[in-house]
Design an enzyme around this catalytic site. Structure first.
Site, mmCIF file in Angstrom:
data_model
loop_
_atom_site.group_PDB
_atom_site.id
_atom_site.type_symbol
_atom_site.label_atom_id
_atom_site.label_comp_id
_atom_site.label_asym_id
_atom_site.label_seq_id
_atom_site.Cartn_x
_atom_site.Cartn_y
_atom_site.Cartn_z
ATOM 1 N N LYS A 192 0.692 -1.246 -0.067
ATOM 2 C CA LYS A 192 0.013 0.160 0.007
ATOM 3 C C LYS A 192 0.964 1.380 0.069
ATOM 4 O O LYS A 192 1.630 1.614 1.038
ATOM 5 C CB LYS A 192 -0.961 0.081 1.300
ATOM 6 C CG LYS A 192 -1.921 0.970 0.965
ATOM 7 C CD LYS A 192 -2.792 1.606 2.227
ATOM 8 C CE LYS A 192 -1.777 2.918 2.729
ATOM 9 N NZ LYS A 192 -1.924 4.105 1.715
ATOM 10 N N GLU A 267 9.988 1.025 10.566
ATOM 11 C CA GLU A 267 10.959 2.039 10.453
ATOM 12 C C GLU A 267 10.452 3.538 10.586
ATOM 13 O O GLU A 267 9.460 3.740 9.884
ATOM 14 C CB GLU A 267 11.561 2.154 8.935
ATOM 15 C CG GLU A 267 12.462 1.086 8.436
ATOM 16 C CD GLU A 267 13.495 1.133 9.229
ATOM 17 O OE1 GLU A 267 14.097 2.200 9.943
ATOM 18 O OE2 GLU A 267 14.414 0.054 8.802
ATOM 19 N N CYS A 301 13.665 10.756 7.118
ATOM 20 C CA CYS A 301 13.302 10.240 8.514
ATOM 21 C C CYS A 301 14.792 10.601 9.252
ATOM 22 O O CYS A 301 14.947 10.832 10.462
ATOM 23 C CB CYS A 301 12.874 8.768 8.733
ATOM 24 S SG CYS A 301 13.926 7.746 7.364
ATOM 25 N N GLU A 403 9.386 15.402 15.489
ATOM 26 C CA GLU A 403 10.207 15.420 14.144
ATOM 27 C C GLU A 403 9.111 16.727 13.265
ATOM 28 O O GLU A 403 8.071 16.332 13.108
ATOM 29 C CB GLU A 403 9.728 14.093 13.644
ATOM 30 C CG GLU A 403 10.388 13.660 12.366
ATOM 31 C CD GLU A 403 9.813 12.197 11.812
ATOM 32 O OE1 GLU A 403 9.137 11.694 11.935
ATOM 33 O OE2 GLU A 403 10.967 11.667 11.219
HETATM 34 P P1 NAD Z 1 1.977 8.081 8.087
HETATM 35 O O1 NAD Z 1 2.782 7.489 8.884
HETATM 36 O O2 NAD Z 1 0.526 8.493 8.726
HETATM 37 O O3 NAD Z 1 1.754 7.539 6.818
HETATM 38 C C1 NAD Z 1 2.638 6.608 6.222
HETATM 39 C C2 NAD Z 1 1.930 5.384 5.718
HETATM 40 O O4 NAD Z 1 1.193 4.517 6.737
HETATM 41 C C3 NAD Z 1 0.879 5.714 4.292
HETATM 42 O O5 NAD Z 1 0.820 4.974 3.340
HETATM 43 C C4 NAD Z 1 -0.538 5.787 5.261
HETATM 44 O O6 NAD Z 1 -1.501 5.587 4.142
HETATM 45 C C5 NAD Z 1 -0.292 4.783 6.292
HETATM 46 N N1 NAD Z 1 -1.160 4.814 7.239
HETATM 47 C C6 NAD Z 1 -1.765 5.976 7.663
HETATM 48 N N2 NAD Z 1 -2.497 5.499 8.909
HETATM 49 C C7 NAD Z 1 -2.605 4.335 9.122
HETATM 50 C C8 NAD Z 1 -3.069 3.239 9.727
HETATM 51 N N3 NAD Z 1 -3.891 3.683 10.976
HETATM 52 N N4 NAD Z 1 -3.019 2.044 9.636
HETATM 53 C C9 NAD Z 1 -2.129 1.583 8.650
HETATM 54 N N5 NAD Z 1 -1.408 2.524 7.720
HETATM 55 C C10 NAD Z 1 -1.659 3.735 7.909
HETATM 56 O O7 NAD Z 1 2.635 9.588 7.796
HETATM 57 P P2 NAD Z 1 1.961 11.065 7.222
HETATM 58 O O8 NAD Z 1 0.419 11.247 7.726
HETATM 59 O O9 NAD Z 1 1.937 10.875 5.812
HETATM 60 O O10 NAD Z 1 2.908 12.046 7.750
HETATM 61 C C11 NAD Z 1 2.936 12.635 8.961
HETATM 62 C C12 NAD Z 1 4.198 12.630 9.389
HETATM 63 O O11 NAD Z 1 4.953 11.269 9.894
HETATM 64 C C13 NAD Z 1 5.160 13.466 8.936
HETATM 65 O O12 NAD Z 1 4.999 14.775 8.988
HETATM 66 C C14 NAD Z 1 6.574 12.826 9.586
HETATM 67 O O13 NAD Z 1 6.751 13.453 10.528
HETATM 68 C C15 NAD Z 1 6.244 11.336 9.509
HETATM 69 N N6 NAD Z 1 6.856 10.522 8.545
HETATM 70 C C16 NAD Z 1 7.835 9.842 8.761
HETATM 71 C C17 NAD Z 1 8.418 9.060 7.639
HETATM 72 C C18 NAD Z 1 9.571 8.368 8.036
HETATM 73 O O14 NAD Z 1 10.293 7.837 7.020
HETATM 74 N N7 NAD Z 1 10.065 8.072 9.192
HETATM 75 C C19 NAD Z 1 7.667 8.872 6.321
HETATM 76 C C20 NAD Z 1 6.528 9.683 6.359
HETATM 77 C C21 NAD Z 1 6.108 10.552 7.311
#
Ligand code: NAD
Length: 500
Positions: A192, A267, A301, A403
């Site tokens: 996904k 991660e 990250c 972050e």
């Molecule tokens: P997120 O963690 O919500 O999303 C990452 C992935 O998880 C996406 O594919 C999303 O659709 C999925 N996801 C979201 N909620 C989920 C759930 N309840 N169950 C399963 N999958 C789910 O990240 P975001 O909302 O796009 O970004 C928010 C913050 O997260 C950013 O501002 C940043 O701080 C952090 N982030 C970190 C990384 C990293 O590599 N460490 C990457 C993206 C975002």
């Protein structure tokens, strides 16, 4: 004049994109779609099928069926390796188109998409292509009671159906970090992508089929995290979830995975300290520190978001850094002159600018950026933000502890190395750290004391398919890449044979 890669991207976004399940391109069962937006303009690029729980069900069923197929389970290690090489070949052959598509969907400079999202993915598949023929077990010198003669050996077997949930910051390479080891070890996959950036993954699915991957081995369900992602994380037919994204979502995934106790690897976020010793070259460090935070718009990250500079050279480094930040060329990712593109979405822009406002409110001093650059024309509605530098920050401020995931650096002066290390370690995260010095022995001592999965000395953000990557503390569970990741995608079986 249009180049062929540009034309291919235009063709790809010119119609709504379905999902990839069981080797077929399908609409969502509910008939829903969502829009993916070009962050440089704020306009819709194309629409994508919005998968829900029912679509996850059929993707998991397709992955299970493929997992149980003899031709996949019993594929010879050399044939599996050759398949991974063919995947690397097709990605390489379509590299320019993939890089442009990634740049349009995510906003990042096309040079970054070319080198990291696409180039690193090719290297990953080539590295993991070598592993199927090297997944050796052991023979164990056991001591059974009564002198019974036995043979005890171990084998490594695939976990089964694995769910891969990936973020939007490096959409294609984050998918490939997981896909390559999952396939090398014989699992089947439901992937996904993030709702902000589904396009490169959908194009990759076409290329996987072109490379000869059997139907159902990789399924792509596009959809939102709260629906499709949550359904995948909770699904009883899924044996393992590999996730990259925010720490909060990581926690939700762990809770959802508890139902069938599926394996989980994570991660998560970071707030990496980038440490400058008094003997470092101030000009070189300023340039390196700018790279460490502003690369990929700070949406990394491992971004070097907390800069700790020894007081002896603090002002010199910070002056050079602010000057460099002001000169960074901000623009659309598709312009070859662009050094920093827009943030991925309006929501992320709002989130990051909220942190900038918070930093000012809490009393940090802004020495560069903080505002929205005036780009005008079709880019007036893009999600751009100036490279931003704060100094005079206190350890307890939110811009030091949380972050931000954007181009916002917080710099602090330090005097005492023990206090420095204590502060560097004093966040919930432990993903990575940087150290800049000409005293390499001192660097090793500090590296030993840091709670971080990766420490870079006189370099930053280097990764390699052969080197393990992951976090201490709330930055995650497990290590991706290198031989370590094979443990995340395999079960060990211990077999006992009575030889008497
Ligand atoms: P997120 O963690 O919500 O999303 C990452 C992935 O998880 C996406 O594919 C999303 O659709 C999925 N996801 C979201 N909620 C989920 C759930 N309840 N169950 C399963 N999958 C789910 O990240 P975001 O909302 O796009 O970004 C928010 C913050 O997260 C950013 O501002 C940043 O701080 C952090 N982030 C970190 C990384 C990293 O590599 N460490 C990457 C993206 C975002």
């Amino acid at each position: 004049m249009q180049n062929p890669a540009n034309e291919a991207v235009e063709r790809f976004v010119s119609r709504p994109r379905p999902m990839f399940i069981g080797g077929a391109w399908v609409e969502s069962l509910a008939g829903r779609t969502f829009e993916t937006v070009d962050p440089a303009t704020g306009t819709v690029l194309t629409t994508v099928a919005e998968g829900g729980a029912a679509d996850v069900d059929r993707a998991v069923a397709a992955a299970r069926k493929a997992f149980e197929t003899r031709s996949w389970r019993r594929m010879s290690p050399l044939d599996r390796g050759a398949l991974l090489h063919r995947i690397a070949d097709v990605i390489e052959a379509n590299a320019e188109e993939l890089a442009l598509l990634e740049s349009r969907d995510n906003g990042k400079p096309v040079s970054v998409a070319r080198a990291v999202d696409v180039g690193a993915s090719v290297k990953l598949f080539r590295y993991f292509a070598g592993w199927p023929s090297k997944l050796e077990g052991s023979t164990i010198p056991v001591s059974p009671r009564g002198g019974m003669r036995v043979l005890n050996y171990t084998t490594h077997q695939p976990v089964g159906v694995v769910g891969l949930i990936v973020p939007w910051n490096f959409p294609m390479s984050m998918a490939c970090w997981k896909l390559a080891p999952a396939l090398a070890t014989g699992n089947t996959v439901v992937l996904k992508p993030a709702e902000e950036t589904p396009l490169s993954t959908l194009r990759l699915a076409e290329l996987l089929a072109e490379a000869g991957l059997p139907d159902g081995v990789v399924n792509v369900v596009t959809g939102r995290g709260a629906t499709a992602g949550a359904a995948l994380a909770a699904h009883d037919g899924v044996d393992k979830i590999a996730f990259t994204g925010s720490t909060e979502t990581g926690r939700a995934i762990v809770r959802a995975a508890a139902g069938n106790l599926k394996k989980v690897s994570l991660e998560l976020g970071g707030k990496s300290p980038n440490i400058v010793l008094p003997d470092a070259d101030p000009q070189a460090v300023a340039e390196a520190a700018a790279q460490a935070i502003f690369f990929n718009q700070g949406q990394v990250c491992t971004a070097g978001s907390r800069l700790y500079v020894h007081r002896a050279i603090h002002d010199e480094v910070l002056d050079a850094l602010a000057e460099r930040a002001r000169k960074i060329v901000v623009g659309p990712g598709t312009d070859p002159a662009t050094e920093m593109g827009p943030l991925v979405s309006a929501r992320q822009h709002e989130r990051v600018t909220g942190y900038v406002a918070g930093g000012l409110e809490q009393g940090a001093r802004l020495t560069a950026g903080g505002g929205r650059p005036e780009l005008g024309g079709q880019y007036a509605g893009g999600y751009f933000l100036e490279p931003t530098v704060f100094t005079e920050a206190d350890h307890g401020m939110r811009i030091v502890q949380e972050e931000i995931f954007g181009p916002v650096l917080t710099a602090m002066a330090w005097d005492d190395v023990n206090d420095l290390v204590a502060k560097a370690n004093d966040t919930p995260f432990g993903l990575s750290a940087g150290i800049w010095t000409s005293d390499i022995r001192h660097a090793h001592r500090i590296a030993d004391d840091l709670q971080a999965g990766t420490v870079w000395i006189n370099c930053y953000n280097l990764t390699d398919p052969a080197s393990p990557f992951g976090g201490f503390k709330q930055s995650g569970w497990g290590r991706e890449m290198g031989r370590k990741v094979l443990d995340l995608y395999t079960e060990v079986k211990s077999v006992w044979v009575n030889l008497d």
